[in-house]
Design a protein around this motif. Structure first.
Motif, PDB file in Angstrom:
ATOM      1  N   GLU A  44      31.877  43.892  46.918  1.00 27.90           N
ATOM      2  CA  GLU A  44      31.915  43.486  45.790  1.00 27.90           C
ATOM      3  C   GLU A  44      31.115  43.324  44.559  1.00 27.90           C
ATOM      4  OE1 GLU A  44      31.095  38.697  46.821  1.00 27.90           O
ATOM      5  OE2 GLU A  44      31.480  38.354  45.280  1.00 27.90           O
ATOM      6  N   LEU A  45      31.373  43.127  43.704  1.00 26.59           N
ATOM      7  CA  LEU A  45      30.984  43.374  41.935  1.00 26.59           C
ATOM      8  C   LEU A  45      29.547  42.700  41.706  1.00 26.59           C
ATOM      9  CD1 LEU A  45      33.418  45.996  40.558  1.00 26.59           C
ATOM     10  CD2 LEU A  45      31.527  46.664  41.619  1.00 26.59           C
ATOM     11  N   PRO A  46      28.611  42.600  41.026  1.00 25.04           N
ATOM     12  CA  PRO A  46      27.809  41.884  40.533  1.00 25.04           C
ATOM     13  C   PRO A  46      28.813  40.608  39.377  1.00 25.04           C
ATOM     14  CG  PRO A  46      26.852  43.634  39.618  1.00 25.04           C
ATOM     15  CD  PRO A  46      27.910  44.380  40.915  1.00 25.04           C
ATOM     16  N   TRP A  47      27.163  39.924  38.763  1.00 24.59           N
ATOM     17  CA  TRP A  47      28.316  38.810  37.949  1.00 24.59           C
ATOM     18  C   TRP A  47      27.133  39.143  36.945  1.00 24.59           C
ATOM     19  CZ3 TRP A  47      30.469  33.267  40.257  1.00 24.59           C
ATOM     20  CH2 TRP A  47      31.104  33.646  41.216  1.00 24.59           C
ATOM     21  N   ASP A  48      27.615  39.759  35.695  1.00 24.46           N
ATOM     22  CA  ASP A  48      27.144  40.033  35.395  1.00 24.46           C
ATOM     23  C   ASP A  48      27.303  40.410  33.804  1.00 24.46           C
ATOM     24  OD1 ASP A  48      28.275  42.722  35.527  1.00 24.46           O
ATOM     25  OD2 ASP A  48      26.381  44.043  35.925  1.00 24.46           O
ATOM     26  N   GLY A  49      28.591  39.671  33.969  1.00 29.20           N
ATOM     27  CA  GLY A  49      29.695  39.799  33.041  1.00 29.20           C
ATOM     28  C   GLY A  49      30.024  41.679  32.061  1.00 29.20           C
ATOM     29  N   VAL A  50      29.229  42.419  33.110  1.00 31.21           N
ATOM     30  CA  VAL A  50      29.199  44.524  32.237  1.00 31.21           C
ATOM     31  C   VAL A  50      30.641  44.499  33.715  1.00 31.21           C
ATOM     32  CG1 VAL A  50      27.943  46.442  32.569  1.00 31.21           C
ATOM     33  CG2 VAL A  50      27.262  44.065  31.198  1.00 31.21           C
TER      34      VAL A  50
ATOM     35  N   ASP B  94      38.699  30.390  45.321  1.00 29.13           N
ATOM     36  CA  ASP B  94      37.546  31.641  44.813  1.00 29.13           C
ATOM     37  C   ASP B  94      37.371  32.691  44.622  1.00 29.13           C
ATOM     38  OD1 ASP B  94      34.592  32.173  45.276  1.00 29.13           O
ATOM     39  OD2 ASP B  94      34.870  32.252  47.582  1.00 29.13           O
ATOM     40  N   MET B  95      36.948  33.352  44.239  1.00 28.56           N
ATOM     41  CA  MET B  95      37.332  34.133  43.461  1.00 28.56           C
ATOM     42  C   MET B  95      36.017  35.518  43.936  1.00 28.56           C
ATOM     43  SD  MET B  95      36.857  33.578  39.753  1.00 28.56           S
ATOM     44  CE  MET B  95      35.287  33.673  38.967  1.00 28.56           C
ATOM     45  N   LYS B  96      36.286  37.053  43.726  1.00 25.83           N
ATOM     46  CA  LYS B  96      34.916  37.688  43.806  1.00 25.83           C
ATOM     47  C   LYS B  96      35.909  39.212  42.724  1.00 25.83           C
ATOM     48  CE  LYS B  96      35.754  39.860  47.974  1.00 25.83           C
ATOM     49  NZ  LYS B  96      35.868  40.169  49.972  1.00 25.83           N
ATOM     50  N   ILE B  97      34.816  39.655  42.617  1.00 24.89           N
ATOM     51  CA  ILE B  97      35.473  40.759  41.981  1.00 24.89           C
ATOM     52  C   ILE B  97      35.273  42.457  43.364  1.00 24.89           C
ATOM     53  CG2 ILE B  97      36.028  41.162  39.375  1.00 24.89           C
ATOM     54  CD1 ILE B  97      33.085  41.367  38.730  1.00 24.89           C
ATOM     55  N   VAL B  98      35.892  43.628  42.937  1.00 27.28           N
ATOM     56  CA  VAL B  98      35.453  44.840  43.704  1.00 27.28           C
ATOM     57  C   VAL B  98      35.617  46.062  43.337  1.00 27.28           C
ATOM     58  CG1 VAL B  98      35.625  43.060  46.150  1.00 27.28           C
ATOM     59  CG2 VAL B  98      37.441  44.572  45.373  1.00 27.28           C
ATOM     60  N   GLY B  99      34.851  46.559  44.254  1.00 31.03           N
ATOM     61  CA  GLY B  99      34.854  48.677  43.207  1.00 31.03           C
ATOM     62  C   GLY B  99      36.329  48.375  43.964  1.00 31.03           C
ATOM     63  N   GLU B 100      35.633  50.504  43.439  1.00 33.84           N
ATOM     64  CA  GLU B 100      36.791  51.127  44.910  1.00 33.84           C
ATOM     65  C   GLU B 100      36.987  51.179  45.805  1.00 33.84           C
ATOM     66  OE1 GLU B 100      37.335  54.753  42.036  1.00 33.84           O
ATOM     67  OE2 GLU B 100      38.016  53.930  40.660  1.00 33.84           O
TER      68      GLU B 100
ATOM     69  N   ASP C  90      44.508  41.968  39.360  1.00 36.59           N
ATOM     70  CA  ASP C  90      43.943  42.028  37.632  1.00 36.59           C
ATOM     71  C   ASP C  90      43.103  42.710  37.208  1.00 36.59           C
ATOM     72  OD1 ASP C  90      45.926  40.340  36.545  1.00 36.59           O
ATOM     73  OD2 ASP C  90      45.206  38.671  36.794  1.00 36.59           O
ATOM     74  N   VAL C  91      42.198  43.324  36.498  1.00 36.90           N
ATOM     75  CA  VAL C  91      40.237  43.239  36.837  1.00 36.90           C
ATOM     76  C   VAL C  91      40.198  42.997  35.779  1.00 36.90           C
ATOM     77  CG1 VAL C  91      39.375  45.198  35.593  1.00 36.90           C
ATOM     78  CG2 VAL C  91      41.295  46.083  37.022  1.00 36.90           C
ATOM     79  N   ALA C  92      38.733  42.366  36.419  1.00 36.05           N
ATOM     80  CA  ALA C  92      37.757  41.624  35.067  1.00 36.05           C
ATOM     81  C   ALA C  92      36.191  41.887  36.023  1.00 36.05           C
ATOM     82  CB  ALA C  92      38.576  40.287  35.989  1.00 36.05           C
ATOM     83  N   THR C  93      36.158  40.865  34.641  1.00 32.78           N
ATOM     84  CA  THR C  93      34.406  40.884  35.263  1.00 32.78           C
ATOM     85  C   THR C  93      33.969  39.288  34.748  1.00 32.78           C
ATOM     86  OG1 THR C  93      33.861  40.525  32.499  1.00 32.78           O
ATOM     87  CG2 THR C  93      33.612  42.561  33.015  1.00 32.78           C
ATOM     88  N   ILE C  94      32.690  38.794  35.824  1.00 31.77           N
ATOM     89  CA  ILE C  94      32.366  37.774  35.606  1.00 31.77           C
ATOM     90  C   ILE C  94      31.160  37.865  35.586  1.00 31.77           C
ATOM     91  CG2 ILE C  94      32.339  35.936  37.612  1.00 31.77           C
ATOM     92  CD1 ILE C  94      33.932  36.765  39.318  1.00 31.77           C
ATOM     93  N   ASP C  95      31.297  37.505  34.211  1.00 27.23           N
ATOM     94  CA  ASP C  95      29.423  36.854  33.769  1.00 27.23           C
ATOM     95  C   ASP C  95      28.399  36.266  34.434  1.00 27.23           C
ATOM     96  OD1 ASP C  95      30.259  34.607  33.054  1.00 27.23           O
ATOM     97  OD2 ASP C  95      30.355  35.355  31.101  1.00 27.23           O
ATOM     98  N   ARG C  96      27.410  35.522  34.103  1.00 28.42           N
ATOM     99  CA  ARG C  96      26.274  34.813  34.943  1.00 28.42           C
ATOM    100  C   ARG C  96      26.730  33.714  35.021  1.00 28.42           C
ATOM    101  NH1 ARG C  96      23.023  39.134  32.212  1.00 28.42           N
ATOM    102  NH2 ARG C  96      22.005  40.543  33.650  1.00 28.42           N
TER     103      ARG C  96
END
Ligand code: ADP
Length: 563
Positions: free
Chosen positions: A380-386, A370-376, A419-425
């Motif tokens: 958890e950050l949105p999965w909007d590709g941005v 499972d994965m997620k992206i988080v801010g500083e 790693d730093v990443a975006t996740i899209d819709r």
């Protein structure tokens, strides 16, 4: 409260030797072909392999190796290395695969840290072993993967693998093993500080092999003939030595010759359908094919990972050679698979260009991760590709803690990948940087990987790296460092113009520097830390321009060498 009802199915542990036992029993005559150090092609079957792995287990037990002890390998991809995988883990010892491309001091550190009892090595590494042996006094023996006739002349006393193995009869039953026992020990490449050990378990290895083999992952099958170019000393060759016996796929091992010509000839002669490796290796193969005007007659898919697969490479494989590229992302701490670029039914109905854009990303997670992206702030950050964020993962084949380290690397039960990443819709992961490599311009992040990918698509560019340079107004701006393709020429201004319309205007590099070669790590990744050090005094023309109005303080002139 009622007591939970226990399931009534067999409690069969998930163990590494069960994979080879399965292949030996049900795909017994399927071949394993190896290009040997001795120069010839060696062929045998899964049945033969299991017998010899058992002979090796008997030999190691006779040498006094106990379950739980580490036995190391310094070897190329080949049948003896495969026997070492199973002949150690099969009786409960731990197979420690060492990357011979690390600096000798780092290797000595790893051997001592792991407390390796024996080291099995390919004879090409004899000079390296002579350097290592005096630094590793606790190693009880060095075993050359050769027969007596091929033993190299060395200062270190060595044993012959073939003599040890052939002295045993192979009449041996794999003993019961608790699936939570350790199976493999793999060290990270240690670009910052000493390498750290990831200690896999039998359970995590088998679950990873299952996951990796799935159709929407590496999609291995008994109809495949697989040539892993990714080394068995690098994160278990991404699990192929486990998922191939699990599925019954034929295996072809390339040995030490990983140049385009050698790989192509082996792929053609063995009718390989499937391969896996890092972009650098494929660059060599594609260059060779272009020059030799070669075509693949059997290869239909290849996994590319370890570093971002440049979109231009993906297109060349698919459009020019009809080979499907599966772009994969993972890391040593994840056994290594995390995501793979495979489309859903719905996505594959979209316009071709949209499909391509998705496939260029690192893809979708496979079950088990499972994965997620988080801010500083850790949220958890949105999965909007941005939104860019730090990528965190968890799952049954993700590390819990490093070998012989007490402190947990986890944050709220998740492993921060660095790693730093975006996740899209579409739930597709897109890796933009290592967190220490991001370029922060005016407080906004620029993806160095995206900048590099555009450069690589230029016909005159062989390799490119993008790093941050100090800037009085924007704090940092991108500098592109380029190695030109032999026989081609391009200027700084032409390259900068090449970016027009391909990335946001403010992402376009401010400057281009040309070099003869770029620094790489032992696993072939760009060594940005070193590159930033080399360019620590580089001043961007745009910074000079700005300096007229706002002089750079001596401090601001220093480029960001480390973070
Ligand atoms: P491996 O090279 O097998 O993936 P390592 O542990 O040596 O394993 O390196 C892991 C790191 O490599 C990741 O954290 C990531 O930074 C980088 N990496 C791996 N695959 C990719 C990919 N497809 N795209 C971008 N970066 C990648």
């Amino acid at each position: 409260m009622t007591t939970p009802l226990a399931g009534q199915m067999m409690d069969v542990p998930l163990t590494v030797p069960s994979l080879l036992a399965h292949a030996a029993r049900h795909f017994g005559s399927t071949e394993i072909v190896s290009r040997r150090i001795e120069g010839d092609l060696h062929r045998y079957t899964y049945r033969d392999c299991e017998k010899r792995a058992k002979q090796l287990a008997q030999a190691l037990i006779a040498l006094g190796v106990e379950p739980g002890e580490r036995v190391a390998t310094l070897a190329w991809n080949g049948y003896r290395h495969l026997e070492a995988y199973y002949g150690t883990t099969g009786f409960g010892a731990v197979c420690h695969t060492i990357n011979p491309r690390l600096f000798p001091d780092q290797i000595a550190y790893i051997i001592n840290h792991a407390d390796d009892a024996y080291v099995l090595f390919d004879t090409t590494f004899a000079p390296l072993v002579d350097v290592l042996a005096p630094q590793c006094p606790k190693v009880r023996g060095w075993i050359a993967l050769a027969d007596e006739a091929h033993l190299p002349v060395m200062q270190t006393p060595v044993l012959s693998y073939e003599t040890l193995v052939t002295a045993q009869d192979g009449n041996y039953e794999w003993p019961p093993i608790d699936e939570r026992q350790a199976s493999y020990l793999c060290y990270t490449s240690g670009t910052t500080g000493n390498p750290k050990g990831a200690l896999y378990s039998h359970r995590s290895t088998v679950l990873h092999a299952f996951g990796a083999a799935l159709p929407d992952a590496m999609s291995l099958s008994a109809r495949d003939c697989v040539l892993p170019v990714v080394p068995m000393f690098h994160v278990n060759a991404w699990g192929i030595p486990h998922s191939a016996p699990l599925t019954g796929a034929k295996l072809v091992f390339p040995g030490k010759d990983l140049d385009g010509k050698s790989l192509y000839e082996l792929m053609e002669s063995e009718r390989v359908t499937y391969s896996a490796g890092v972009p650098t290796v494929w660059l060599g193969l594609l260059n060779y094919l272009r020059e030799a005007k070669g075509r693949f007659s059997s290869l239909n898919r290849t996994v590319i990972g370890g570093s971002a697969c440049p979109p231009a490479m993906l297109r060349t494989f698919e459009d020019d050679y009809g080979v499907q590229v599966i772009h994969a992302w993972g890391m040593t701490e994840m056994s290594p698979l995390g995501t793979l670029s495979k489309l859903t039914w719905e996505q594959s109905q979209r316009p071709l260009e949209e499909q391509r854009k998705l496939l260029e990303k690192q893809g979708h997670v496979l079950y088990g991760v499972d994965m997620k992206i988080v801010g500083e702030d850790g949220r958890e950050l949105p999965w909007d590709g941005v939104a860019f964020g730090d990528l965190h993962v968890r799952g049954p084949w993700v590390i819990d803690r490093y070998f012989r380290k007490d402190d947990s690397p986890l944050v709220d039960g998740w492993f921060p990948t660095g790693d730093v990443a975006t996740i899209d819709r579409d739930s597709f992961l897109h890796i933009t940087d290592r967190s220490k490599d991001v370029i922060k311009s005016g407080g906004e992040w620029i993806s160095s990987i995206d900048i590099e990918n555009v450069a690589i698509a230029h016909p005159a560019v062989a390799e490119a790296a993008c790093i941050a340079c100090a800037h009085p107004k924007w704090t940092e701006r991108p500098l592109l460092v380029v190695v030109k393709r032999p026989g081609f020429d391009v200027t700084r201004d032409e390259l900068i113009a090449f970016y027009e319309g391909k990335v946001a205007k403010w992402w376009i590099p401010d400057d281009v520097a040309f070099v003869d070669e770029l620094p790489h790590t032992a696993t072939g990744k760009l060594q940005k830390l070193k590159l930033r050090d080399i360019f620590r005094d580089h001043v961007l023309p745009s910074a000079l321009e700005e300096e007229k109005d706002c002089p750079l303080t001596p401090l601001a002139r220093g480029n960001p060498v480390s973070r």
